[in-house]
Design a protein around this motif. Sequence first.
Motif, mmCIF file in Angstrom:
data_model
loop_
_atom_site.group_PDB
_atom_site.id
_atom_site.type_symbol
_atom_site.label_atom_id
_atom_site.label_comp_id
_atom_site.label_asym_id
_atom_site.label_seq_id
_atom_site.Cartn_x
_atom_site.Cartn_y
_atom_site.Cartn_z
ATOM 1 N N GLY A 139 53.605 -31.533 10.837
ATOM 2 C CA GLY A 139 54.254 -32.745 10.366
ATOM 3 C C GLY A 139 53.335 -33.775 9.742
ATOM 4 O O GLY A 139 53.798 -34.846 9.337
ATOM 5 N N GLN A 140 52.046 -33.471 9.622
ATOM 6 C CA GLN A 140 51.096 -34.436 9.062
ATOM 7 C C GLN A 140 50.098 -33.737 8.138
ATOM 8 O O GLN A 140 50.093 -32.511 8.017
ATOM 9 N N SER A 168 58.818 -28.663 6.111
ATOM 10 C CA SER A 168 58.516 -30.043 6.497
ATOM 11 C C SER A 168 58.288 -30.931 5.280
ATOM 12 O O SER A 168 57.652 -30.523 4.306
ATOM 13 N N GLY A 171 56.715 -36.755 5.198
ATOM 14 C CA GLY A 171 56.808 -37.572 6.395
ATOM 15 C C GLY A 171 55.886 -38.768 6.367
ATOM 16 O O GLY A 171 55.823 -39.516 5.398
#
Length: 213
Positions: A139-140, A168, A171
Amino acid sequence: MMKRICLLALSLIMLLSMAGCGSSDAADSGQRKNGEKTSAPAQMADKPQTETGKALVVYFSCTGNTKRAAQYASDILGADLYEITPKVPYTSNDLNYHDENTRATVEQKDSSARPAIVGDVVNFEQYDTVVLAFPIWWGQEPRILDTFMESHDFGGKTIVPMCTSNSSDMGSSANYLKAVTKGSAKWLQGKRFPVNATKEDIHSWLNDIGLAK
């Protein structure tokens, strides 16, 4: 007698004239055969530059998906390309999402982790625009991107993030990168691309944000 002398003189003049023409043709023929120098050589066209100055595409890639996207961006913008190379390369086991003890999992859970990088950008100050291309991990952005951002002064530059992932979105990655960026920079809206993104997809985005024609 005088008529014969005139005829001989005229014949001599004609012979000398023919010899001169033959020498000229031979010289021209030799130039074309040896060098084909019949016109000035065409000049190589300079690579196009982004609308906001000299550009650099910086990327980190383990599987090759982000590398391909970065190369597309570099071609479109006429930008230089730089790969972030970890001092200790990542293995497939390091990227095992199902194991909480793998290297990448541990790094991503630690916001202070800064994996070491090998090499550096030559004359980083010459670039006005920097495109950051990276995959999404847990997520990063990978922590090694944070290492790069803290290692360079981005003051006065325009930064454009782009990421690749199967599902994903970008974000909070852009916000994390902004927080660790050294120097005051202008950030443009980033975008997430699927791993099978085409060059046309990336060109369309760069055009939308004003970097490409």
